[in-house]
Scaffold this motif. Structure first.
Motif, mmCIF file in Angstrom:
data_model
loop_
_atom_site.group_PDB
_atom_site.id
_atom_site.type_symbol
_atom_site.label_atom_id
_atom_site.label_comp_id
_atom_site.label_asym_id
_atom_site.label_seq_id
_atom_site.Cartn_x
_atom_site.Cartn_y
_atom_site.Cartn_z
ATOM 1 N N ASN A 1 48.119 42.728 34.318
ATOM 2 C CA ASN A 1 47.004 42.876 35.492
ATOM 3 C C ASN A 1 46.367 44.248 34.930
ATOM 4 O O ASN A 1 46.476 45.403 35.276
ATOM 5 C CB ASN A 1 47.692 43.309 36.793
ATOM 6 C CG ASN A 1 46.719 43.509 37.770
ATOM 7 O OD1 ASN A 1 45.642 43.463 37.754
ATOM 8 N ND2 ASN A 1 47.293 43.510 39.136
ATOM 9 N N HIS B 1 48.225 37.644 39.760
ATOM 10 C CA HIS B 1 49.238 38.440 39.328
ATOM 11 C C HIS B 1 50.198 38.723 40.468
ATOM 12 O O HIS B 1 50.982 39.401 40.285
ATOM 13 C CB HIS B 1 48.840 39.661 38.885
ATOM 14 C CG HIS B 1 47.821 39.658 37.733
ATOM 15 N ND1 HIS B 1 48.334 39.317 36.709
ATOM 16 C CD2 HIS B 1 46.487 40.039 37.737
ATOM 17 C CE1 HIS B 1 47.017 39.231 35.861
ATOM 18 N NE2 HIS B 1 46.052 39.659 36.397
ATOM 19 N N ARG C 1 43.200 45.266 35.306
ATOM 20 C CA ARG C 1 42.379 45.727 36.316
ATOM 21 C C ARG C 1 43.252 46.723 37.095
ATOM 22 O O ARG C 1 42.804 48.085 37.362
ATOM 23 C CB ARG C 1 41.868 44.845 37.381
ATOM 24 C CG ARG C 1 40.888 43.926 36.658
ATOM 25 C CD ARG C 1 40.124 42.978 38.092
ATOM 26 N NE ARG C 1 39.282 42.194 37.492
ATOM 27 C CZ ARG C 1 38.172 42.224 37.419
ATOM 28 N NH1 ARG C 1 37.724 43.496 37.742
ATOM 29 N NH2 ARG C 1 37.116 41.626 37.066
ATOM 30 N N SER C 2 44.318 46.393 37.437
ATOM 31 C CA SER C 2 45.246 47.361 38.405
ATOM 32 C C SER C 2 45.847 48.504 37.509
ATOM 33 O O SER C 2 45.741 49.999 38.043
ATOM 34 C CB SER C 2 46.268 46.783 38.986
ATOM 35 O OG SER C 2 46.075 46.079 40.253
ATOM 36 N N LEU D 1 55.750 37.081 35.773
ATOM 37 C CA LEU D 1 55.406 38.337 36.611
ATOM 38 C C LEU D 1 56.835 38.987 36.954
ATOM 39 O O LEU D 1 56.503 39.757 37.805
ATOM 40 C CB LEU D 1 54.804 37.586 37.899
ATOM 41 C CG LEU D 1 53.650 36.967 37.639
ATOM 42 C CD1 LEU D 1 53.109 36.133 38.883
ATOM 43 C CD2 LEU D 1 52.442 37.583 37.125
ATOM 44 N N THR E 1 52.417 47.511 38.861
ATOM 45 C CA THR E 1 51.978 46.099 38.509
ATOM 46 C C THR E 1 52.530 45.313 37.048
ATOM 47 O O THR E 1 53.220 45.982 36.572
ATOM 48 C CB THR E 1 50.635 46.152 38.377
ATOM 49 O OG1 THR E 1 49.667 45.027 38.604
ATOM 50 C CG2 THR E 1 50.154 46.872 37.022
ATOM 51 N N HIS F 1 57.666 44.697 35.624
ATOM 52 C CA HIS F 1 56.541 45.574 36.430
ATOM 53 C C HIS F 1 56.509 47.002 35.389
ATOM 54 O O HIS F 1 57.637 47.552 35.083
ATOM 55 C CB HIS F 1 56.875 45.892 37.643
ATOM 56 C CG HIS F 1 56.354 44.710 38.434
ATOM 57 N ND1 HIS F 1 56.901 43.459 38.280
ATOM 58 C CD2 HIS F 1 55.478 44.839 39.438
ATOM 59 C CE1 HIS F 1 56.236 42.682 39.374
ATOM 60 N NE2 HIS F 1 55.326 43.281 39.933
ATOM 61 N N ARG G 1 44.198 45.826 47.284
ATOM 62 C CA ARG G 1 43.943 44.370 47.083
ATOM 63 C C ARG G 1 42.530 44.094 47.561
ATOM 64 O O ARG G 1 42.374 44.568 48.868
ATOM 65 C CB ARG G 1 44.773 43.325 47.526
ATOM 66 C CG ARG G 1 44.832 42.125 47.108
ATOM 67 C CD ARG G 1 45.641 40.882 47.499
ATOM 68 N NE ARG G 1 46.937 41.380 47.459
ATOM 69 C CZ ARG G 1 48.042 41.094 47.988
ATOM 70 N NH1 ARG G 1 47.990 40.054 49.101
ATOM 71 N NH2 ARG G 1 49.352 41.486 47.935
#
Length: 174
Positions: free
Chosen positions: A133, A32, A135-136, A164, A129, A167, A95
């Motif tokens: 993404n 990402h 997960r984030s 990307l 993010t 956000h 991260r």
């Protein structure tokens, strides 16, 4: 610096550079982000983080497992230093190496970093993010952060047309 039952969140050490470079070269970890990091780019990032920690008194700290002493990534706070709706605000970011995913390490580290920020006078911490993404942003929600769609932005450091670019923003209040 900050300890949890399973983690030590601390200043960076020279020995962190090799595993951090490997993390930055992992396509899954960097999925990402606009690009993988070369070793030189990775080392430059570690240097910038060191300056950030010295200048602000906080930053993206290294995360180490207590049981093994292994570096597993970073987590911490940083001022947003580019033009966007949350410019100048303090963000939380993380991260971790792929081997550390799915074990609750990111949540454990992020929670104590949020707590540290609020204990040191911050009243608002943001995070952002790309929408893909999961997960984030899932972690942001598990941390109790609230979605702020009114603050979403196109990242100025990401190329036009990139998936990307957009956000999503979340916030936590003290």
């Amino acid at each position: 610096m900050i300890e949890t039952p399973r983690l030590i969140i601390r200043p960076w050490q020279e020995s962190d550079r090799v595993p951090f470079a490997a993390m930055g070269a992992d396509p899954e970890v960097m999925a990402h982000f606009p690009a993988l990091l070369s070793r030189a780019e990775s080392d430059a990032m570690v240097d910038r983080i060191g300056l950030m920690l010295a200048d602000q008194g906080f930053g993206f700290w290294a995360v180490e497992r207590r049981d093994s002493g292994d570096f597993i990534g970073f987590c911490g706070l940083n001022r947003v230093n580019f033009l966007c709706p949350v410019a100048g605000e303090v963000e939380i970011g993380w991260r971790l190496v792929r081997a550390a995913w799915g074990q609750g390490f990111a949540r454990e580290a992020a929670q104590v970093c949020l707590d540290w920020g609020f204990a040191h006078g911050l009243t608002r911490i943001v995070s952002f993010t790309v929408p893909a993404n999961m997960r984030s942003w899932g972690l942001m929600e598990r941390l109790g952060m609230q979605r702020r769609a009114d603050l979403d932005f196109d990242h100025p450091r990401v190329a036009e047309g990139s998936p990307l670019k957009r956000h999503s923003v979340y916030e936590a209040l003290a």
